[in-house]
Design a protein around this motif. Structure first.
Motif, mmCIF file in Angstrom:
data_model
loop_
_atom_site.group_PDB
_atom_site.id
_atom_site.type_symbol
_atom_site.label_atom_id
_atom_site.label_comp_id
_atom_site.label_asym_id
_atom_site.label_seq_id
_atom_site.Cartn_x
_atom_site.Cartn_y
_atom_site.Cartn_z
ATOM 1 N N SER A 23 -0.983 0.089 -6.778
ATOM 2 C CA SER A 23 -1.025 -1.138 -5.984
ATOM 3 C C SER A 23 -0.811 -0.821 -4.504
ATOM 4 C CB SER A 23 0.058 -2.116 -6.467
ATOM 5 O OG SER A 23 1.355 -1.565 -6.240
ATOM 6 N N THR A 24 -1.200 -1.799 -3.664
ATOM 7 C CA THR A 24 -1.078 -1.588 -2.216
ATOM 8 C C THR A 24 0.367 -1.384 -1.810
ATOM 9 O OG1 THR A 24 -3.031 -2.959 -1.846
ATOM 10 C CG2 THR A 24 -1.605 -2.557 0.048
ATOM 11 N N LEU A 25 1.282 -2.198 -2.331
ATOM 12 C CA LEU A 25 2.696 -2.059 -1.981
ATOM 13 C C LEU A 25 3.241 -0.714 -2.440
ATOM 14 C CD1 LEU A 25 5.220 -3.362 -0.797
ATOM 15 C CD2 LEU A 25 5.665 -4.389 -3.039
ATOM 16 N N GLU A 26 2.843 -0.276 -3.620
ATOM 17 C CA GLU A 26 3.322 1.011 -4.132
ATOM 18 C C GLU A 26 2.795 2.165 -3.280
ATOM 19 O OE1 GLU A 26 5.677 3.302 -6.539
ATOM 20 O OE2 GLU A 26 5.487 1.102 -6.475
ATOM 21 N N TYR A 28 2.147 2.006 -0.078
ATOM 22 C CA TYR A 28 2.933 2.004 1.159
ATOM 23 C C TYR A 28 4.312 2.626 0.913
ATOM 24 C CZ TYR A 28 -0.180 -0.739 4.141
ATOM 25 O OH TYR A 28 -1.207 -1.142 4.937
ATOM 26 N N LYS A 29 4.944 2.313 -0.224
ATOM 27 C CA LYS A 29 6.280 2.861 -0.509
ATOM 28 C C LYS A 29 6.229 4.374 -0.695
ATOM 29 C CE LYS A 29 8.750 0.551 -3.490
ATOM 30 N NZ LYS A 29 9.107 -0.221 -4.700
ATOM 31 N N GLY A 55 -4.443 -4.129 3.031
ATOM 32 C CA GLY A 55 -3.505 -5.235 2.953
ATOM 33 C C GLY A 55 -3.262 -5.867 4.321
ATOM 34 N N THR A 59 2.686 -6.266 4.760
ATOM 35 C CA THR A 59 2.910 -5.370 3.627
ATOM 36 C C THR A 59 3.677 -4.106 4.026
ATOM 37 O OG1 THR A 59 0.868 -6.198 2.627
ATOM 38 C CG2 THR A 59 1.795 -4.189 1.706
ATOM 39 N N LYS A 62 7.407 -4.935 4.371
ATOM 40 C CA LYS A 62 8.049 -5.158 3.069
ATOM 41 C C LYS A 62 8.276 -3.831 2.356
ATOM 42 C CE LYS A 62 7.435 -7.679 -1.268
ATOM 43 N NZ LYS A 62 6.536 -8.587 -2.049
ATOM 44 N N ALA A 63 7.303 -2.914 2.445
ATOM 45 C CA ALA A 63 7.455 -1.609 1.799
ATOM 46 C C ALA A 63 8.617 -0.830 2.396
ATOM 47 C CB ALA A 63 6.151 -0.818 1.926
ATOM 48 N N GLU A 66 11.961 -2.291 1.095
ATOM 49 C CA GLU A 66 12.260 -1.873 -0.274
ATOM 50 C C GLU A 66 12.610 -0.386 -0.337
ATOM 51 O OE1 GLU A 66 9.228 -2.950 -2.991
ATOM 52 O OE2 GLU A 66 9.314 -5.108 -2.562
#
Length: 334
Positions: A23-26, A28-29, A55, A59, A62-63, A66
Motif C-alpha cells: 500500500s501507499t502508506l506502507e 512511505y513507512k 498519493g 500521506t 502520516k507515514a 506512525e
C-alpha cells in the motif's frame, strides 16, 4: 555516494515494493526506515514525496508520524528483575524512558546537559547494583556457611542466582540500547548542525542579493537625477536665451519709440510752417507709417517670445515636479 545516486537506489527499492503490491502508506513507512536506519537521514514529507511520488501530500506526514510512534513504542523499557527493589526499578525505568525522550529532542544545547545528568544517574544506579552484587556475594557466603544445616534451600538459592544473572543480562542489554540511543542522538545533532550551517549560508546569499539590488536601484536613481539635472540646465539656458532676446527687442522698441517722439516733436515744429513743410510732412508721415508697421511687427514678435517663455517655464515646472516626486519616492524607499 552522492545524493543523486542515493535517490536512484532508494527509488529502485520503492519500485520493488510497488511491484509487490504494498500500500501507499506502507511504502512511505518503509522509505522512512530506509532513510533513517540505512542512511542516517531524518525523513521529511517533502523528501518522501519527491522519492515516492504517489498519493496526496498528507500521506508522507502520516507515514512519518506512525514511523516515529513505532520507534517511541520500541523505545519503551520495562524492567522485570525479581528481588530488585520497586523504588530502584521505578527510578531506573524512568531514567531510561527520559533518555529516549532526550534522544528525540535534537535541536538544543540542553540535550548535552540532560545526557550528562542521565549518565550520572546511570553511574549511581550502577553503583547501587554493584552494592547489591556485593550484598549478594555476602549472602552466597552465608549460604555456603549454612549449607549443611540448610541443604533444603539449595534449589531456591540456585534459582535466585539464576534470576540475578538474567537481571544482569537484561541490564547489559538495556545499557547497549542506551548506548545506541546516545549514538543516534549524536548523529541527529550532526544533521541539525549541517542544516543550521546550510540555513546560515542561504541567509548570507539572500542578504548579498538584497544589497546588490539596493546598489542597482541607487545607480538607477543617480542616473535619473543626472538626466533631470541636464534637462533643468537646458531649460534654464533656453529661458535665459529667450530673456536676452526679449530684452534686445525691448531695447530696439525703446529706441524706435524715442525716434518716434523725436519725429513727433519735429512734426509739431514743422506744423508752424505747414505750407512750406508740406513735402517734408508727407515724407515724415510715410516714415511714421513705416515705424508703426515695424512697431506692430515687433509687438507681434514680442508676443511670440512671451508665449515661448511661458512654454519653457511650464516645462521647467513639470521637470521640477518630476524631480520632487522621485526624491520623495527615494526617501520613502530608504
Amino acid at each position: 555516494m552522492n545524493d543523486l545516486n542515493l535517490d536512484d537506489e532508494i527509488r529502485q527499492k520503492i519500485i520493488e515494493m510497488m511491484n509487490q503490491g504494498s500500500s501507499t502508506l506502507e511504502i512511505y513507512k518503509k522509505t522512512c526506515e530506509i532513510l533513517f536506519f540505512q542512511h542516517g537521514i531524518m525523513p521529511t514529507p517533502t523528501r518522501l514525496y519527491a522519492l515516492v511520488r504517489k498519493g496526496s501530500m498528507t500521506t508522507p506526514g502520516k507515514a512519518i508520524q506512525e514511523f516515529l510512534a513505532q520507534q517511541r513504542e520500541k523505545g519503551r523499557i520495562e524492567l522485570d528483575i525479581p528481588e530488585m527493589p520497586e523504588s530502584l526499578k521505578t527510578m531506573f525505568t524512568e531514567a531510561l524512558k527520559e533518555t529516549w525522550r532526550v534522544a528525540s529532542q535534537i535541536s538544543s544545547t540542553k540535550v548535552r546537559e540532560q545526557n550528562e545528568q542521565h549518565q550520572r544517574e546511570l553511574n549511581r544506579f550502577t553503583q547501587q547494583i554493584e552494592q547489591l552484587d556485593i550484598k549478594n556475594q555476602a549472602l552466597e557466603s552465608r549460604i555456603d556457611e549454612m549449607k549443611q544445616i540448610l541443604a533444603e534451600r539449595d534449589i531456591y538459592v540456585s534459582a535466585l542466582q539464576k534470576e540475578v544473572g538474567e537481571g544482569k543480562t537484561k541490564l547489559s542489554l538495556e545499557s547497549n540500547r542506551l548506548a545506541i540511543a546516545t549514538d543516534q542522538c549524536e548523529e541527529l545533532k550532526k544533521q541539525l548542525d549541517k542544516a543550521r550551517h546550510d540555513f546560515i549560508a542561504e541567509s548570507h546569499r539572500m542578504s548579498q542579493e538584497h544589497e546588490q539590488g539596493l546598489a542597482r536601484l541607487k545607480d538607477h536613481e543617480n542616473r535619473a537625477l543626472m538626466e533631470i539635472e541636464r534637462e533643468r540646465q537646458a531649460a534654464n539656458k533656453a529661458i535665459k536665451d529667450v530673456t536676452n532676446a526679449l530684452k534686445l527687442r525691448e531695447d530696439e522698441l525703446r529706441q524706435r519709440d524715442n525716434k518716434f517722439l523725436e519725429l513727433a516733436s519735429e512734426l509739431e515744429v514743422s506744423g508752424r510752417d505747414l505750407s512750406a513743410a508740406k513735402t517734408k510732412l508727407e515724407m515724415t508721415t510715410a516714415d511714421l507709417q513705416t515705424i508703426r508697421i515695424s512697431f506692430e511687427e515687433q509687438t507681434r514678435l514680442n508676443g511670440q517670445l512671451k508665449a515661448r517663455l511661458e512654454q519653457l517655464s511650464a516645462r521647467h515646472n513639470i521637470t521640477h515636479q518630476k524631480n520632487s516626486r522621485r526624491k520623495t519616492m527615494k526617501q520613502s524607499h530608504d
